[in-house]
Scaffold this active site. Structure first.
Site, PDB file in Angstrom:
ATOM      1  N   HIS A   1       1.218  -1.324  -0.144  1.00 61.84           N
ATOM      2  CA  HIS A   1      -0.092   0.012  -0.009  1.00 61.84           C
ATOM      3  C   HIS A   1       0.960   1.308   0.435  1.00 61.84           C
ATOM      4  O   HIS A   1      -0.022   2.227   0.548  1.00 61.84           O
ATOM      5  CB  HIS A   1      -1.033  -0.075   1.492  1.00 61.84           C
ATOM      6  CG  HIS A   1      -2.229  -1.563   1.062  1.00 61.84           C
ATOM      7  ND1 HIS A   1      -2.814  -1.658   1.125  1.00 61.84           N
ATOM      8  CD2 HIS A   1      -1.072  -2.160   2.106  1.00 61.84           C
ATOM      9  CE1 HIS A   1      -3.121  -2.662   1.241  1.00 61.84           C
ATOM     10  NE2 HIS A   1      -2.242  -3.394   1.712  1.00 61.84           N
TER      11      HIS A   1
ATOM     12  N   SER B   1      15.729  20.546 -14.098  1.00 60.89           N
ATOM     13  CA  SER B   1      14.714  21.053 -14.602  1.00 60.89           C
ATOM     14  C   SER B   1      15.302  21.998 -15.328  1.00 60.89           C
ATOM     15  O   SER B   1      16.339  22.975 -14.852  1.00 60.89           O
ATOM     16  CB  SER B   1      14.222  20.721 -13.361  1.00 60.89           C
ATOM     17  OG  SER B   1      13.366  22.059 -12.965  1.00 60.89           O
TER      18      SER B   1
END
Length: 482
Positions: free
Chosen positions: A157, A287
């Site tokens: 999970h 970036s």
């Protein structure tokens, strides 16, 4: 790939202009397609001649001499006039083979060249993909072996769970890839040739050519199939081979896409944790705004293209379902796109994934720090068992650990501090009988079970044997353009 100024004035598929390998781009090129058509006409003429039709050696030799000499401008002009691509190329071939002109395409329908060429291209496409997939599996197997016993947090999970190892996690990826390997090989080996079947698949035109001799018609089918490099032909077809063949071929590629998406998503998640990163070039910019960033762009590319590969699966499913009776032509335009794009996309994601798996970077210290943050909670059962062995009461110990664990969790979640459960246990006189055992109880390698042994056995029994047929292709490197 170089482009002329005119090419920048029209749409170019990025699958070819930006990503695909030269061999896969050529496999779906017009030159491959139309030279294959000519080869098929030559195979047909040779077999018909051998079985007694009035075709001369000179006619066959003339066809062979001009097999690669395609005047694409003439073919385009012929198609503009005739509105029929096959007849346009029959006329173009006949123009440079005047002696053979009367017997080119003798007894055949358009799908003789069209469908048989598609099957050849599908087969050759699988032959390009399989060694690439083998190399990805090989690189990842080496990675799994190297890190077979390096403990790391397991996640369920996406929440910290029991420990596993970096190598064992890689084996989860490998298991899916080995399933894909077997699926691709099966789909490739299941391909048959359409063969020489005529307009509606009855072979009526060939039976007429051979004056009702059924044996010669069957032998013609067998001979052409063999010349095309296939062991078998489909015994029954309509005008086309069953479009369920396309479903089988593209289904295994879509399944591969799902595998690659899962692997590269895992890598992206691990990159966020700073535990594992894909390769990053010295001068690569992550970036334009944030100079520190190291974005997992290769893995993101794989996920992006894998989604397209999975989505393409709907095309052959719908196409096969609407082929009325012996065939309809609404399959043609769709298949021009879906077949080529599926193989081109699979080719690109395998090349990219090979590049990723050849340069995965592991940060053991970060992994160790994450383990230290979570392991004290996971070790509570071991601490309880040790206290019981030292004469303690299980319920009393459980309550002590529960209270201390909640206090430590509050420090982590509410104060943003480190997990101090171990320090709290050490400070509590109740746990004095086992203080000397705490280091051993908290050794990460005692929490990984049989992960290293599973890695060793899995690689030896299932992965390495699967790669044996491709051992001569393992040294090929991928030059990935970013």
């Amino acid at each position: 790939m170089e482009a002329t100024a005119d090419e920048f004035m029209k749409y170019r598929s990025p699958l070819v202009s930006r990503y695909a390998s030269k061999e896969m781009a050529y496999n779906f090129s017009d030159r491959k397609k139309f030279t294959t058509w000519r080869k098929l006409w030559i195979y047909l003429a040779k077999a018909e001649k051998a079985l007694g039709l009035p075709i001369t050696d000179a006619q066959v030799a003339e066809m062979e001499c001009h097999a690669d000499n395609i005047d694409f401008a003439m073919a385009a002009e012929e198609e503009r006039k005739l509105r029929h691509d096959v007849m346009a190329h029959v006329h173009t071939f006949a123009h440079c083979c005047p002696a053979a002109a009367p017997i080119i395409h003798l007894g055949a329908t358009s799908c003789y060249v069209g469908d048989n060429t598609d099957l050849i291209v599908l087969r050759d496409g699988f032959d390009i993909l399989l060694p690439k997939l083998a190399r990805v599996i090989d690189r990842l197997a080496n990675f799994a072996e190297q890190y077979a016993d390096l403990p790391t947090l397991g996640f369920t999970h996406y929440q910290p769970a029991q420990l596993t190892t970096v190598g064992k996690r890689a084996c989860l990826w490998l298991q899916d890839l080995t399933m894909d390997m077997r699926n691709l090989q099966r789909a490739r080996d299941d391909l048959r040739f359409r063969g020489v079947k005529g307009t509606t698949g009855t072979q009526a035109s060939f039976l007429q050519l051979f004056q009702g001799d059924h044996d010669k018609v069957e032998e013609l089918d067998r001979m052409v199939t063999e010349m095309a490099g296939f062991k078998k032909a489909y015994l029954v077809t309509g005008q086309t081979y069953s479009r369920k063949v396309d479903i089988d071929s593209l289904a295994v590629l879509a399944s591969l896409g799902a595998t690659v998406h899962k692997i590269c998503t895992d890598i992206r998640l691990l990159a966020n944790l700073k535990e594992i990163e894909e390769p990053f070039e010295k001068e690569q910019i992550g970036s334009s705004a944030m100079p520190y960033k190291r974005n997992p762009m290769r893995a993101e590319r794989c996920c992006s293209l894998s989604r397209h590969l999975v989505a393409l699966m709907t095309d052959p499913l719908q196409t096969a379902s609407v082929q009325w009776l012996e065939r309809t032509l609404d399959d043609s335009a769709n298949r021009r796109i879906s077949l080529a794009e599926s193989f081109l996309t699979a080719d690109i994601i395998l090349s990219t994934l090979q590049n990723i798996t050849e340069g995965l970077v592991v940060y053991p210290k970060v992994i160790e720090r994450h383990i230290r943050q979570e392991l004290p909670f996971m070790a509570t059962e071991n601490i309880i068992m040790a206290m019981v062995k030292a004469g303690g009461n299980r319920q009393d110990c459980h309550e002590k650990i529960r209270v201390l664990s909640q206090q430590a969790a509050a420090v982590v979640k509410q104060e943003g501090g480190d997990n101090d459960l171990l320090a709290r246990v050490q400070a509590d006189p109740y746990f004095a009988p086992i203080l000397g055992q705490l280091d051993a109880l908290l050794d990460p390698k005692t929490f990984i079970g049989r992960a290293p042994q599973q890695v060793t056995r899995f690689l030896a029994e299932e992965v390495r044997p699967l790669l044996q047929p491709y051992k001569n292709n393992m040294d090929v490197k991928i030059e990935l353009e970013l």
